[in-house]
Design a protein around this motif. Structure first.
Motif, PDB file in Angstrom:
ATOM      1  N   ARG A   1       0.851  -1.187   0.000  1.00  0.00           N
ATOM      2  CA  ARG A   1       0.000   0.000   0.000  1.00  0.00           C
ATOM      3  C   ARG A   1       0.887   1.238   0.000  1.00  0.00           C
ATOM      4  NH1 ARG A   1      -3.042   2.960   3.960  1.00  0.00           N
ATOM      5  NH2 ARG A   1      -2.217   1.634   5.614  1.00  0.00           N
ATOM      6  N   LEU A   2       0.511   2.221  -0.804  1.00  0.00           N
ATOM      7  CA  LEU A   2       1.275   3.464  -0.935  1.00  0.00           C
ATOM      8  C   LEU A   2       0.430   4.617  -0.448  1.00  0.00           C
ATOM      9  CD1 LEU A   2       3.772   5.045  -1.983  1.00  0.00           C
ATOM     10  CD2 LEU A   2       2.620   5.165  -4.202  1.00  0.00           C
ATOM     11  N   ASP A   3       0.949   5.409   0.485  1.00  0.00           N
ATOM     12  CA  ASP A   3       0.282   6.610   0.986  1.00  0.00           C
ATOM     13  C   ASP A   3       1.102   7.834   0.617  1.00  0.00           C
ATOM     14  OD1 ASP A   3      -1.770   5.176   2.098  1.00  0.00           O
ATOM     15  OD2 ASP A   3      -0.905   5.134   4.129  1.00  0.00           O
ATOM     16  N   GLY A   4       0.437   8.868   0.187  1.00  0.00           N
ATOM     17  CA  GLY A   4       1.119  10.108  -0.149  1.00  0.00           C
ATOM     18  C   GLY A   4       1.635  10.096  -1.581  1.00  0.00           C
ATOM     19  N   THR A   5       2.282  11.193  -1.937  1.00  0.00           N
ATOM     20  CA  THR A   5       2.810  11.368  -3.293  1.00  0.00           C
ATOM     21  C   THR A   5       4.279  10.971  -3.314  1.00  0.00           C
ATOM     22  OG1 THR A   5       1.314  13.228  -3.668  1.00  0.00           O
ATOM     23  CG2 THR A   5       3.192  13.000  -5.166  1.00  0.00           C
ATOM     24  N   PRO A   6       4.641   9.993  -4.126  1.00  0.00           N
ATOM     25  CA  PRO A   6       6.053   9.565  -4.167  1.00  0.00           C
ATOM     26  C   PRO A   6       6.969  10.690  -4.631  1.00  0.00           C
ATOM     27  CG  PRO A   6       4.632   7.936  -5.206  1.00  0.00           C
ATOM     28  CD  PRO A   6       3.784   9.157  -4.998  1.00  0.00           C
ATOM     29  N   ARG A   7       8.151  10.724  -4.091  1.00  0.00           N
ATOM     30  CA  ARG A   7       9.170  11.689  -4.515  1.00  0.00           C
ATOM     31  C   ARG A   7      10.527  10.993  -4.465  1.00  0.00           C
ATOM     32  NH1 ARG A   7       7.466  13.277   0.612  1.00  0.00           N
ATOM     33  NH2 ARG A   7       9.076  13.205   2.259  1.00  0.00           N
ATOM     34  N   PRO A   8      11.443  11.403  -5.318  1.00  0.00           N
ATOM     35  CA  PRO A   8      12.755  10.744  -5.335  1.00  0.00           C
ATOM     36  C   PRO A   8      13.514  11.021  -4.049  1.00  0.00           C
ATOM     37  CG  PRO A   8      12.775  12.676  -6.743  1.00  0.00           C
ATOM     38  CD  PRO A   8      11.343  12.479  -6.327  1.00  0.00           C
ATOM     39  N   LEU A   9      14.175  10.011  -3.546  1.00  0.00           N
ATOM     40  CA  LEU A   9      14.986  10.106  -2.337  1.00  0.00           C
ATOM     41  C   LEU A   9      16.447   9.843  -2.683  1.00  0.00           C
ATOM     42  CD1 LEU A   9      12.747   7.938   0.039  1.00  0.00           C
ATOM     43  CD2 LEU A   9      12.715  10.427  -0.208  1.00  0.00           C
ATOM     44  N   PRO A  10      17.377  10.335  -1.867  1.00  0.00           N
ATOM     45  CA  PRO A  10      18.793   9.954  -2.082  1.00  0.00           C
ATOM     46  C   PRO A  10      18.939   8.440  -2.052  1.00  0.00           C
ATOM     47  CG  PRO A  10      18.638  11.775  -0.521  1.00  0.00           C
ATOM     48  CD  PRO A  10      17.225  11.311  -0.768  1.00  0.00           C
TER      49      PRO A  10
ATOM     50  N   SER B   1      11.221   5.136   9.999  1.00  0.00           N
ATOM     51  CA  SER B   1      10.978   6.438   9.375  1.00  0.00           C
ATOM     52  C   SER B   1      12.292   7.184   9.227  1.00  0.00           C
ATOM     53  CB  SER B   1       9.997   7.265  10.215  1.00  0.00           C
ATOM     54  OG  SER B   1      10.541   7.553  11.488  1.00  0.00           O
ATOM     55  N   PHE B   2      12.392   7.951   8.140  1.00  0.00           N
ATOM     56  CA  PHE B   2      13.571   8.762   7.841  1.00  0.00           C
ATOM     57  C   PHE B   2      13.125  10.181   7.537  1.00  0.00           C
ATOM     58  CE2 PHE B   2      15.017   4.496   6.534  1.00  0.00           C
ATOM     59  CZ  PHE B   2      16.165   4.405   7.288  1.00  0.00           C
ATOM     60  N   THR B   3      14.050  11.128   7.710  1.00  0.00           N
ATOM     61  CA  THR B   3      13.837  12.511   7.276  1.00  0.00           C
ATOM     62  C   THR B   3      14.958  12.858   6.309  1.00  0.00           C
ATOM     63  OG1 THR B   3      12.903  13.029   9.453  1.00  0.00           O
ATOM     64  CG2 THR B   3      13.490  14.890   8.049  1.00  0.00           C
ATOM     65  N   PRO B   4      14.821  12.444   5.055  1.00  0.00           N
ATOM     66  CA  PRO B   4      15.900  12.693   4.085  1.00  0.00           C
ATOM     67  C   PRO B   4      15.915  14.146   3.637  1.00  0.00           C
ATOM     68  CG  PRO B   4      14.045  11.644   3.010  1.00  0.00           C
ATOM     69  CD  PRO B   4      13.683  11.735   4.470  1.00  0.00           C
ATOM     70  N   PRO B   5      16.991  14.571   2.947  1.00  0.00           N
ATOM     71  CA  PRO B   5      17.018  15.928   2.394  1.00  0.00           C
ATOM     72  C   PRO B   5      15.852  16.148   1.456  1.00  0.00           C
ATOM     73  CG  PRO B   5      19.186  14.918   2.292  1.00  0.00           C
ATOM     74  CD  PRO B   5      18.231  13.839   2.686  1.00  0.00           C
ATOM     75  N   GLU B   6      15.341  17.393   1.468  1.00  0.00           N
ATOM     76  CA  GLU B   6      14.166  17.674   0.651  1.00  0.00           C
ATOM     77  C   GLU B   6      14.520  17.661  -0.824  1.00  0.00           C
ATOM     78  OE1 GLU B   6      12.214  21.195   1.825  1.00  0.00           O
ATOM     79  OE2 GLU B   6      11.923  20.570   3.901  1.00  0.00           O
ATOM     80  N   ARG B   7      13.607  17.118  -1.628  1.00  0.00           N
ATOM     81  CA  ARG B   7      13.729  17.094  -3.088  1.00  0.00           C
ATOM     82  C   ARG B   7      12.416  17.625  -3.654  1.00  0.00           C
ATOM     83  NH1 ARG B   7      17.608  13.152  -4.632  1.00  0.00           N
ATOM     84  NH2 ARG B   7      17.038  13.584  -6.788  1.00  0.00           N
ATOM     85  N   THR B   8      12.483  18.307  -4.767  1.00  0.00           N
ATOM     86  CA  THR B   8      11.273  18.911  -5.328  1.00  0.00           C
ATOM     87  C   THR B   8      10.652  18.109  -6.439  1.00  0.00           C
ATOM     88  OG1 THR B   8      12.652  20.231  -6.822  1.00  0.00           O
ATOM     89  CG2 THR B   8      12.090  21.213  -4.710  1.00  0.00           C
TER      90      THR B   8
END
Length: 397
Positions: free
Chosen positions: A282-291, A385-392
């Protein structure tokens, strides 16, 4: 007052001092021959004796007692020559240098002061009166000699201190390099252990389960046997790709051509096969690229948690949820298996708890948090849970 031992002069300085003394003795002897003083024979004999004493110094053994004795003989000889001629006062300067080099630091200036007083007195005796020039000359010579020798000794000691410091720093750097090398080896060993546990070991365990299921279905259900063998073949192929990645230090094959949600969905589709639990993604939220390190950590933690559920929990259902929050990304793996007591053991199953320890280490390396909730008979929930650098930029799920 300082009690440091005298500092040995360099070879060039000793040679220069010998040449200076030879020149001064030649001047004293030449003036005695030209002026014909009353004690000319005594002056010539004294200069010859002093020249011989300086020449003998090169052959003397290098010991403190011998050097001090030789210095005493030269000082007495110089005093005798000064009694005969005022020109001997010129030899006071090299005598100052000798006293400062050969005597301990606390006694060298005392000897220089006594020699200066003797030089002033000798000149005054020959001139019949104490003159300004007769005082200033020896005093300035003594001051220059003291400043030169003490300055050289201070520089020498500072140089020695820095040399020892450099040696200590060199040894410390070698020890640090060795420690860093050892730490690097241990870190690489731990990394490989985690990678092997999360990929090759889990894959081999899946292959073993599939082959056991195929064995149980033989020979009555050949279609089931063929399905299990095909799944085992694919698992072996995936593990071979992982092994090649270890050698080449590449991105995990599951992430090489797809996003993290796609890789996790494919992992869940493979699940435990016909012999394992039902696995849903199951996927929640909008995927975004991570490091890449964060995506690799999430994939490996998901693989390890799913492998535990398949191999040890005897779960009938596993749900894997990937959540993209405002700044965080979270992964939850929940099964309905037999559960265990987290407070009584590090982990569960045949790996002796290494799986949970490896997951915690992966989370800690990237500043994440990992929690495990379980109880006997109530299933298990793993959350990271992680808090990676923000990506746009965004990618489709």
């Amino acid at each position: 007052m300082s009690t440091h031992p005298p500092v040995p002069p360099p070879r060039a300085a000793r040679i220069g001092l010998y040449l200076l003394v030879a020149a001064l003795l030649a001047v004293v002897a030449g003036r005695a021959l030209a002026a014909a003083p009353p004690h000319r024979a005594g002056v010539l004999l004294g200069t010859a004796a002093l020249a011989g004493g300086w020449a003998v110094a090169a052959a003397l053994p290098r010991s403190r007692r011998t050097a001090v004795g030789w210095l005493a003989v030269l000082t007495v000889g110089w005093a005798g020559l000064l009694w005969l001629t005022p020109d001997a006062v010129w030899l006071a300067f090299p005598l100052f240098l000798l006293q400062l080099h050969l005597l301990p630091v606390r006694w060298g200036p005392v000897a220089v002061a006594a020699t200066t007083a003797a030089a002033v007195g000798g000149v005054a005796r020959h001139q019949g009166a104490l003159t300004l020039g007769g005082v200033i000359g020896p005093v300035i010579g003594a001051a220059v000699a003291v400043a030169t020798v003490l300055g050289y000794q201070a520089l020498y000691r500072e140089s020695e201190r820095r040399r020892r410091l450099i040696e200590q720093l060199t040894a410390t750097r070698a020890d640090l390099a060795e420690a860093q090398h050892t730490a690097g080896v241990l870190a690489e060993r731990e990394r490989l252990a985690r990678e092997i546990h999360d990929t090759l070991a889990q894959g081999l365990s899946s292959i073993q389960l599939l082959l056991r299921a195929a064995q149980r279905a033989m020979p009555e259900r050949p279609d089931v046997v063929a399905g299990h063998v095909e799944q085992a073949r694919r698992a072996a192929q995936d593990n071979l790709a992982e092994a090649r990645r270890f050698v080449r230090a590449l991105t995990p094959p599951a992430l090489a051509a797809r996003s993290l949600p796609e890789a996790l969905r494919r992992l869940c589709d493979a699940g435990g096969g016909d012999a394992g639990p039902v696995v849903r993604f199951r996927l929640d939220g909008t995927p975004r690229p991570l490091p890449t390190p964060y995506e690799v950590a999430l994939l490996r933690i998901a693989q390890s948690a799913l492998a535990n559920a398949v191999a040890h929990a005897r779960a009938g259902r596993v749900e894997l949820t990937l959540s993209y929050l405002d700044r965080q990304v979270a992964l939850d793996v929940v099964d309905d298996g037999v559960g265990f007591d987290p407070g009584a053991a590090h982990g569960r199953g045949a790996d002796g708890g290494f799986g949970l320890d490896a997951m915690r280490a992966r989370a800690a390396e990237l500043g994440g948090t990992l929690s495990v909730e379980s109880a006997p008979g109530q299933g298990t929930a793993v959350a990271v849970s992680f808090t990676p650098p923000e990506r746009t930029a965004e990618v489709p799920g």
